[in-house]
Design an enzyme around this catalytic site. Sequence first.
Site, short mmCIF file in Angstrom:
data_model
loop_
_atom_site.label_atom_id
_atom_site.label_comp_id
_atom_site.label_asym_id
_atom_site.label_seq_id
_atom_site.Cartn_x
_atom_site.Cartn_y
_atom_site.Cartn_z
N GLU A 184 2.20 -3.88 -14.79
CA GLU A 184 1.02 -3.39 -15.52
C GLU A 184 -0.02 -4.48 -15.47
O GLU A 184 0.31 -5.68 -15.53
CB GLU A 184 1.41 -3.10 -16.98
CG GLU A 184 0.30 -2.49 -17.81
CD GLU A 184 -0.62 -3.47 -18.53
OE1 GLU A 184 -1.57 -3.01 -19.17
OE2 GLU A 184 -0.39 -4.71 -18.45
N HIS A 210 4.62 -6.62 -17.84
CA HIS A 210 3.33 -6.58 -18.53
C HIS A 210 2.41 -7.70 -18.06
O HIS A 210 2.78 -8.88 -18.12
CB HIS A 210 3.60 -6.71 -20.03
CG HIS A 210 2.42 -6.45 -20.91
ND1 HIS A 210 2.17 -7.19 -22.03
CD2 HIS A 210 1.43 -5.52 -20.85
CE1 HIS A 210 1.08 -6.73 -22.63
NE2 HIS A 210 0.61 -5.72 -21.93
N GLU A 239 -4.22 -0.44 -15.92
CA GLU A 239 -4.84 -0.04 -17.18
C GLU A 239 -6.34 -0.24 -17.06
O GLU A 239 -6.81 -1.38 -16.90
CB GLU A 239 -4.28 -0.84 -18.36
CG GLU A 239 -4.91 -0.34 -19.65
CD GLU A 239 -4.65 -1.21 -20.87
OE1 GLU A 239 -3.70 -2.01 -20.87
OE2 GLU A 239 -5.43 -1.06 -21.82
N HIS A 258 -7.98 -9.06 -19.34
CA HIS A 258 -7.64 -8.27 -20.51
C HIS A 258 -8.77 -8.18 -21.51
O HIS A 258 -9.14 -7.10 -21.97
CB HIS A 258 -6.38 -8.85 -21.18
CG HIS A 258 -5.95 -8.07 -22.37
ND1 HIS A 258 -6.47 -8.28 -23.64
CD2 HIS A 258 -5.05 -7.06 -22.51
CE1 HIS A 258 -5.91 -7.45 -24.50
NE2 HIS A 258 -5.05 -6.69 -23.84
N ASP A 266 -4.62 -5.19 -16.31
CA ASP A 266 -5.83 -4.69 -16.94
C ASP A 266 -7.01 -4.85 -15.98
O ASP A 266 -7.29 -5.96 -15.51
CB ASP A 266 -6.11 -5.49 -18.22
CG ASP A 266 -4.90 -5.49 -19.13
OD1 ASP A 266 -4.58 -4.42 -19.68
OD2 ASP A 266 -4.26 -6.55 -19.28
O1 G3P Z 1 -0.77 -0.86 -20.81
C1 G3P Z 1 0.04 -1.24 -21.87
C2 G3P Z 1 -0.50 -2.40 -22.65
O2 G3P Z 1 -0.95 -3.38 -21.76
C3 G3P Z 1 -1.65 -1.99 -23.53
O3 G3P Z 1 -2.07 -3.01 -24.38
O4 G3P Z 1 -3.61 -4.79 -25.06
O5 G3P Z 1 -1.62 -5.35 -23.70
O6 G3P Z 1 -3.53 -4.14 -22.68
P1 G3P Z 1 -2.73 -4.37 -23.92
MG MG Z 2 -2.79 -3.74 -20.68
#
Ligand code: G3P
Ligand code: MG
Length: 270
Positions: free
Chosen positions: A46, A19, A121, A61, A48
């Site tokens: 993952e 993440h 994302e 993010h 953003d």
């Molecule tokens: O993509 C999964 C997760 O990252 C979604 O929530 O807020 O951590 O971007 P967030």
């Molecule tokens: Mg995310």
Amino acid sequence: MTLNASSTALWPYPCWIAHRGAGDLAPENTMAAFRLGAEHGFGMFECDVRLSADGEPYLLHDDLLDRTTNGRGQAALQPWDALSRLDAGSWHGRPYAGEPLMRLESLARWLLALGLMVNLEIKPSPGDEERTGRVVANHVARLWSQAHVMPLLSSFNVTALKAARNAQPDLPRALLIDQWAQDSIRTAQELGCRAMVVNHRYLDERKIDAIHQADMKALTYTVNNADRAATLWLSGLDGLITDRIDVFEPQARLGAHPGRLILATDLMLV
Ligand code: G3P
Ligand code: MG
């Protein structure tokens, strides 16, 4: 063969996904984080992606710069030239002082050099949903044009995912679900998604089965507990996003060959 949105039988992605690069162990969405995640054996990340005011896709993010950089206010108001001079590492700790924000192009070069994969994302700033989905998809198609496996595009935002589909229909997509609703599966199907990425609090064997019956893969975020992970794997889960790259180490550490990672970072363009 290139994986695209219509290759429903193929799912080439690793099941363990780090993440924001390395969870909490390095400043999120920076090169330092991806490098650390890779050193812990992760083959997929993952992160953003959003747009600068002048349309450059980069990793961040929050809508605001304040938490993870030394900038202030709405990120969407800043051109890339200003964003590129921010410090996105000092908030995490002195070892990361000066770590810059990262363009999607820089991430692509590093991932492609090492044969690593990514779940991008799409994180649009409010009011910028259509442009973000379209521009990110077009950049991905260009940056990964020679790749065998394309990035998995995901978003909570239906408008952004629709725009990504309209711009680049062959890129694989996933709908992110924070709160499960009666029509979640139907929404993902209507977007032509190959997967759903569901908050693990709302995921169980019955929902995983339902996602599979709809011909999609079931992924989850953000699982940091080993018992919870084991329960979900036994329920048929296809992919898991975690912060705990130190708890879950999917492959042997690459410590025996650190030189390859270090050399690859030299290719980075920030
Ligand atoms: O993509 C999964 C997760 O990252 C979604 O929530 O807020 O951590 O971007 P967030
Ligand atoms: Mg995310």
